[in-house]
Design a protein around this motif. Structure first.
Motif, mmCIF file in Angstrom:
data_model
loop_
_atom_site.group_PDB
_atom_site.id
_atom_site.type_symbol
_atom_site.label_atom_id
_atom_site.label_comp_id
_atom_site.label_asym_id
_atom_site.label_seq_id
_atom_site.Cartn_x
_atom_site.Cartn_y
_atom_site.Cartn_z
ATOM 1 N N SER A 11 0.804 -1.219 0.000
ATOM 2 C CA SER A 11 0.000 0.000 0.000
ATOM 3 C C SER A 11 0.836 1.267 0.000
ATOM 4 O O SER A 11 1.959 1.292 0.480
ATOM 5 C CB SER A 11 -0.887 0.012 1.244
ATOM 6 O OG SER A 11 -0.074 -0.008 2.403
ATOM 7 N N ALA A 12 0.226 2.319 -0.536
ATOM 8 C CA ALA A 12 0.754 3.676 -0.439
ATOM 9 C C ALA A 12 -0.423 4.560 -0.043
ATOM 10 O O ALA A 12 -1.491 4.497 -0.670
ATOM 11 C CB ALA A 12 1.344 4.123 -1.772
ATOM 12 N N GLY A 41 1.834 4.784 4.185
ATOM 13 C CA GLY A 41 1.304 3.482 3.809
ATOM 14 C C GLY A 41 2.345 2.452 4.187
ATOM 15 O O GLY A 41 3.547 2.662 3.977
ATOM 16 N N LYS A 42 1.917 1.356 4.765
ATOM 17 C CA LYS A 42 2.866 0.345 5.239
ATOM 18 C C LYS A 42 3.781 -0.150 4.123
ATOM 19 O O LYS A 42 4.984 -0.326 4.327
ATOM 20 C CB LYS A 42 2.119 -0.800 5.902
ATOM 21 C CG LYS A 42 1.546 -0.419 7.254
ATOM 22 C CD LYS A 42 0.786 -1.583 7.883
ATOM 23 C CE LYS A 42 0.282 -1.265 9.271
ATOM 24 N NZ LYS A 42 -0.486 -0.050 9.414
ATOM 25 N N GLY A 43 3.238 -0.382 2.940
ATOM 26 C CA GLY A 43 4.052 -0.882 1.835
ATOM 27 C C GLY A 43 5.112 0.109 1.395
ATOM 28 O O GLY A 43 6.292 -0.230 1.263
ATOM 29 N N ALA A 44 4.704 1.355 1.156
ATOM 30 C CA ALA A 44 5.656 2.388 0.734
ATOM 31 C C ALA A 44 6.724 2.597 1.800
ATOM 32 O O ALA A 44 7.916 2.719 1.484
ATOM 33 C CB ALA A 44 4.921 3.688 0.435
ATOM 34 N N VAL A 110 -8.590 4.600 7.750
ATOM 35 C CA VAL A 110 -7.915 4.442 6.465
ATOM 36 C C VAL A 110 -8.961 4.172 5.389
ATOM 37 O O VAL A 110 -9.799 3.290 5.538
ATOM 38 C CB VAL A 110 -6.894 3.279 6.504
ATOM 39 C CG1 VAL A 110 -6.261 3.075 5.130
ATOM 40 C CG2 VAL A 110 -5.829 3.530 7.555
ATOM 41 N N THR A 111 -8.897 4.959 4.312
ATOM 42 C CA THR A 111 -9.716 4.667 3.131
ATOM 43 C C THR A 111 -8.750 4.169 2.057
ATOM 44 O O THR A 111 -7.821 4.888 1.676
ATOM 45 C CB THR A 111 -10.496 5.911 2.657
ATOM 46 O OG1 THR A 111 -9.589 6.964 2.362
ATOM 47 C CG2 THR A 111 -11.473 6.372 3.724
#
Length: 157
Positions: A11-12, A41-44, A110-111
């Motif tokens: 995610s970002a 975002g956890k991924g970014a 979070v959306t």
């Protein structure tokens, strides 16, 4: 020693963070003390952390066609992350609305926005996953996509 190759499938989000003396109760409007916008975002964040730790990293994710998406891509790219697989989808980027009180407690909404559009991986994206030494994923994108990436990584050893 060869540089570790990391693929992050995740995610970002743009984090909109407001500080206030207390968290508002339902129906209450409260005056805040500060506000910041923080690309995240956890991924970014994990992709940037991998590069800072010395790895090469490809980020596979999705951002919206909005101004938040432009900012997110710029931040991820500036950190040295390969954004060749970062999709831009029509609509909004993921957003986290974060409220923080004086004691540091928070409430977060979070959306997912564009993160929900990452419903599968292309053959090229799967090749990137297979070529990586490490796969990093989290559950801020559809679980089917996380599973698809994990299966591909496992099959590649």
């Amino acid at each position: 020693m060869a540089q570790t190759r990391v693929a992050v499938v995740g995610s970002a989000n743009m984090d909109l963070v407001a500080m206030a003396p207390a968290l508002p109760r339902p129906g209450e409007t409260m005056l805040g003390t500060d506000f910041v916008m923080v690309p995240g975002g956890k991924g970014a964040n994990q992709a940037i952390a991998a590069v800072r730790a010395g790895a090469s990293c490809a980020f596979l994710g999705a951002i919206g066609s909005d101004s938040f998406g432009v900012t997110l891509k710029a931040r991820i790219s500036a950190a040295g992350v390969d954004t060749g697989h970062l999709r831009v989808v029509y609509g909004t980027s993921g957003v986290a609305l974060v409220m923080v009180n004086a004691a540091g407690e928070n409430a977060i909404l979070v959306t997912p926005g564009a993160n929900d559009a990452l419903t599968s991986l292309t053959d090229e994206e799967l090749s990137t996953v297979r070529a990586a030494d490490v796969l990093v994923a989290q559950l801020e994108i559809p679980v089917e996509t996380v599973t698809e990436a994990a299966v591909a990584a496992r099959a590649a050893g």
